[in-house]
Design an enzyme around this catalytic site. Structure first.
Site, mmCIF file in Angstrom:
data_model
loop_
_atom_site.group_PDB
_atom_site.id
_atom_site.type_symbol
_atom_site.label_atom_id
_atom_site.label_comp_id
_atom_site.label_asym_id
_atom_site.label_seq_id
_atom_site.Cartn_x
_atom_site.Cartn_y
_atom_site.Cartn_z
ATOM 1 N N CYS A 1 -45.170 -54.667 17.770
ATOM 2 C CA CYS A 1 -44.762 -55.830 18.564
ATOM 3 C C CYS A 1 -44.449 -57.081 17.726
ATOM 4 C CB CYS A 1 -45.792 -56.166 19.634
ATOM 5 S SG CYS A 1 -47.002 -54.911 19.966
ATOM 6 N N ARG B 1 -53.914 -47.128 12.096
ATOM 7 C CA ARG B 1 -55.155 -47.745 12.566
ATOM 8 C C ARG B 1 -56.332 -46.945 12.041
ATOM 9 N NH1 ARG B 1 -53.291 -48.527 18.823
ATOM 10 N NH2 ARG B 1 -51.335 -49.561 18.321
ATOM 11 N N GLN C 1 -45.231 -44.363 17.522
ATOM 12 C CA GLN C 1 -45.101 -44.676 18.950
ATOM 13 C C GLN C 1 -43.640 -44.601 19.375
ATOM 14 O OE1 GLN C 1 -46.903 -48.643 18.589
ATOM 15 N NE2 GLN C 1 -48.450 -47.940 20.028
ATOM 16 N N ASP D 1 -41.973 -46.587 20.962
ATOM 17 C CA ASP D 1 -42.237 -47.954 21.378
ATOM 18 C C ASP D 1 -40.951 -48.677 21.788
ATOM 19 O OD1 ASP D 1 -43.969 -49.959 21.862
ATOM 20 O OD2 ASP D 1 -44.411 -50.438 19.767
ATOM 21 N N HIS E 1 -39.902 -52.909 23.315
ATOM 22 C CA HIS E 1 -40.317 -54.183 23.905
ATOM 23 C C HIS E 1 -39.156 -54.775 24.670
ATOM 24 C CE1 HIS E 1 -43.283 -53.574 20.689
ATOM 25 N NE2 HIS E 1 -44.088 -53.954 21.656
ATOM 26 N N LYS F 1 -51.117 -54.323 33.664
ATOM 27 C CA LYS F 1 -50.426 -53.141 33.128
ATOM 28 C C LYS F 1 -50.488 -51.955 34.085
ATOM 29 C CE LYS F 1 -54.406 -51.367 30.634
ATOM 30 N NZ LYS F 1 -54.899 -50.627 29.500
ATOM 31 N N HIS G 1 -44.402 -54.428 26.934
ATOM 32 C CA HIS G 1 -44.566 -53.319 25.986
ATOM 33 C C HIS G 1 -44.485 -52.037 26.794
ATOM 34 C CE1 HIS G 1 -46.901 -56.065 23.193
ATOM 35 N NE2 HIS G 1 -47.151 -56.622 24.349
HETATM 36 ZN ZN LIG Z 1 -46.117 -53.666 21.803
#
Ligand SMILES: [Zn+2]
Ligand SMILES: [Zn+2]
Length: 648
Positions: free
Chosen positions: A338, A367, A385, A387, A389, A473, A519
């Site tokens: 992000c 992580r 991910q 991912d 945004h 969320k 996200h």
């Molecule tokens: Zn994010």
């Protein structure tokens, strides 16, 4: 008299001190047989505990999480009681209910161990205690009395726990000769439990601290019907066969090397093919929904994560900064994509006409996880991910949610996840202070999520107070072929990062405004998703996705040339095929390739060569007979095409 309010809003009067069990009986004797505990003003109580004031009451059955929880927690006590009889001097740690069953951490004493071969004797003792129908009795106790009671029995683990409790809040539960320090709630007596199974034993450090003694953690499960236990055990066997770590090895999809490092998966060629195909599938959908792909580095300046707040949250407990040799600059492995995407947003002045801006990246993040927590592809230290945004105006949130949900439905459909539900996490309405972002925007976003779910007819559960401090969320949970629940995709509103990165756009009013950031990751991560997919399909991937779709098996070496011609022909149709040209009997080749879970086996010999045919055998043994090679190729192409477009 007191007033009891039921979930449907109806109110009944009862005498003060009425119990959950008495209330159930007053409604119907059948209900009384099924209830396990009672929710009193939102707190789970024993059915035998007197209610002394007006209250909202919900009677809890096996189908209710809290009911099952009380059931399995009582089962942990039952197991402990049996252990205390069989292993005099045994000491107890903690024994909670878990998602499937319960465990108890025990210290059987010097030189004593509890092994799998001991389980039947423990189960037998538990069944005896069930037959004795022992009442489970709650008692409040002062801290001093609790300490002396457990000290007398040398229960040093329990004494340690009691010392951390506040006087006046301590309760014990007793059944037969066994008393446990416990907050409850519990079943009225042991006879509610009908079927028991001790599942496994493992080592567990007291309080998760490796400097403290290692206890034995005994896992068990119980059910109100013998048949339910039998079904559960069949499911467990099947789950073992479907373990993605085992199938991943058999199908040569991925590998872990201790030399590279624990929790860092190496994708093998076949696994990479599978993963890239999934990525292509997602990228195609993203293009259709006007996402733009971006690529950002695997590390970022420490200051980036200080700004985003990730450093304050994860910095100390995660991978430590990488330093440059001369300048003393500090970089972090990126824990999230992000912040990088926020900087892309900031690369240009943005106007309302640019919104929504949808930035997508298959971004690899790192992580730290404790080595004991690592598990195959589901718990790793580096993962990618799917991912993206979305930067939009507050008014666009609902539309964007609807679109992301469309994407998620397309994906679940194409991958045969028919059974899924969603959880909406909202603010705690009584504690609005702890959330960032304006009241107005929160209300708008929460309403948008709820409406979007309604419009899509999605089965949802609403959880108040479960939202992150920075936004509400929506999480998706899929049920796999064995009925196990997996958390996958998530869509999350964020008011925090736009604030921290001072993101802006110029509105139609020519004023500066803050965009909302969303996200979203439908798979969660490629690693986790592939793991779930393996366990869901037992490695029999959908035809469009599977690394090898067809294997050609010549009945003898004489026909190898034709077999390779077949593969060449299939390639023209974009069909992924290989030849098994080993010098083996065809029966052996069939068996070996069935194990590789290849969907189509084509057997070729004299007759097939003559007629330009292939003899088709489907994975699992169904014989489709001989067909022209071109006919087969066309049919397979069509099947793939249809699957990829399903849900679209
Ligand atoms: Zn994010
Ligand atoms: Zn307990």
């Amino acid at each position: 008299m007191i007033k009891i309010t039921f979930p449907d809003g109806s109110v009944r009067e009862y005498e003060k001190g009425v119990t959950g069990m008495e209330i159930a009986n007053s409604i119907s004797p059948r209900l009384a047989q099924e209830v396990l505990a009672a929710s009193v003003d939102g707190e789970t109580w024993d059915l035998t505990r007197p209610i002394g004031h007006d209250a909202s009451v919900r009677l809890l059955k096996w189908e209710d999480e809290e009911g099952k929880h009380a059931y399995w927690h009582s089962s942990a006590h039952l197991m402990a009681e049996a252990l205390q009889i069989l292993y005099p001097g045994i000491k107890f740690g903690i024994g909670p209910a878990i998602e499937n069953g319960f465990y108890y951490d025990v210290d059987p004493g010097e030189g004593v161990s509890i092994k799998e071969s001991d389980f039947p004797a423990i189960e037998k003792k538990m069944m005896e205690l069930i037959a004795a129908k022992e009442d489970i009795v709650r008692k409040s106790i002062s801290k001093t009395d609790a300490v002396s009671m457990f000290s007398d029995r040398d229960e040093n683990y329990k004494v340690e726990l009691i010392n951390e409790l506040e006087d006046g809040t301590i309760t014990t539960y007793t059944q037969g000769s066994f008393t446990d320090l416990c907050r409850g709630p519990h079943l009225p007596n042991t006879s509610y439990i009908k079927a028991v199974k001790i599942l496994s034993a493992a080592g567990a450090y007291w309080r998760g601290d490796e400097k403290r003694p290692q206890l034995t953690r005994l896992y068990g499960i119980t059910f109100p019907k013998k048949k339910m236990l039998d079904e559960y055990l069949v499911m467990l066997e099947e789950a073992k066969k479907r373990d993605h770590r085992k199938i991943g090895k058999e199908l040569q999809l991925f590998h872990f090397s201790q030399t590279v490092g624990a929790g860092l998966p190496l994708w093998l060629p076949k696994g990479t093919q599978l993963r890239l195909r999934l990525e292509d599938f997602l990228k195609k959908i993203q293009r259709e929904f006007d996402y733009e792909q971006v690529i950002t580095p695997h590390i970022g300046h420490k200051q980036l994560y200080v700004t985003s707040g990730h450093y304050a949250k994860y910095g100390k407990d995660s991978f430590q900064p990488i330093k440059t040799p001369e300048e003393g600059e500090e970089f972090l492995l990126k824990p999230m994509n992000c912040p990088h995407h926020c900087e892309i947003y900031k690369a240009f002045p943005r106007s309302y006409k640019d919104l929504p801006l949808r930035l997508a990246e298959f971004g690899t993040v790192y992580r730290y996880e404790q080595s004991g927590e690592l598990h195959g592809l589901t718990r790793v230290r580096g993962f990618t991910q799917d991912d993206a945004h979305i930067f939009c105006t507050p008014d666009q949130v609902k539309d964007e949610f609807l679109k992301v949900m469309d994407i998620i439905f397309i994906i679940f459909n194409a991958l045969d996840f028919a059974n899924f539900e969603a959880q909406i996490s909202l603010r705690d309405p009584d504690d609005k202070e702890k959330y960032i972002g304006s009241d107005e925007n929160w209300e708008k976003a929460e309403r948008a999520i709820i409406e979007a779910c309604e419009e899509k007819g999605l089965k949802t559960k609403v959880e108040l107070g479960e939202a992150a401090f920075y936004g509400p969320k929506l999480d998706f949970m899929v049920k796999d072929a064995l009925g196990r629940r997996w958390q996958l995709g998530t869509i999350q509103v964020d008011y925090n990062l736009p604030e921290r990165f001072e993101l802006e756009y110029t509105g139609a009013d020519n004023q500066k405004h803050r965009p909302v950031m969303i996200h979203r990751a439908p798979f969660g991560s490629m690693e986790r998703f592939v793991a779930v997919l393996i366990e869901h399909t037992a490695g029999k991937f959908p035809l469009w996705l599977t690394p090898t779709q067809v294997v050609v098996l010549p009945v003898s070496e004489k026909f190898n040339d034709y077999a390779f011609d077949v593969v060449k022909e299939l390639k023209k149709f974009d069909i992924r095929a290989e030849v098994d040209d080993r010098n083996e009997k065809v029966g052996r080749k069939i068996r070996d390739n069935e194990l590789k879970r290849i969907p189509y086996l084509l057997i070729v010999g004299e007759k097939e060569v003559e007629n330009e045919e292939v003899s088709v055998r489907k994975q699992g043994g169904e014989d489709k007979g001989s067909v022209k090679l071109s006919t087969f190729a066309e049919e397979i192409s069509r099947e793939v095409e249809e699957m990829m477009n399903r849900g679209n």
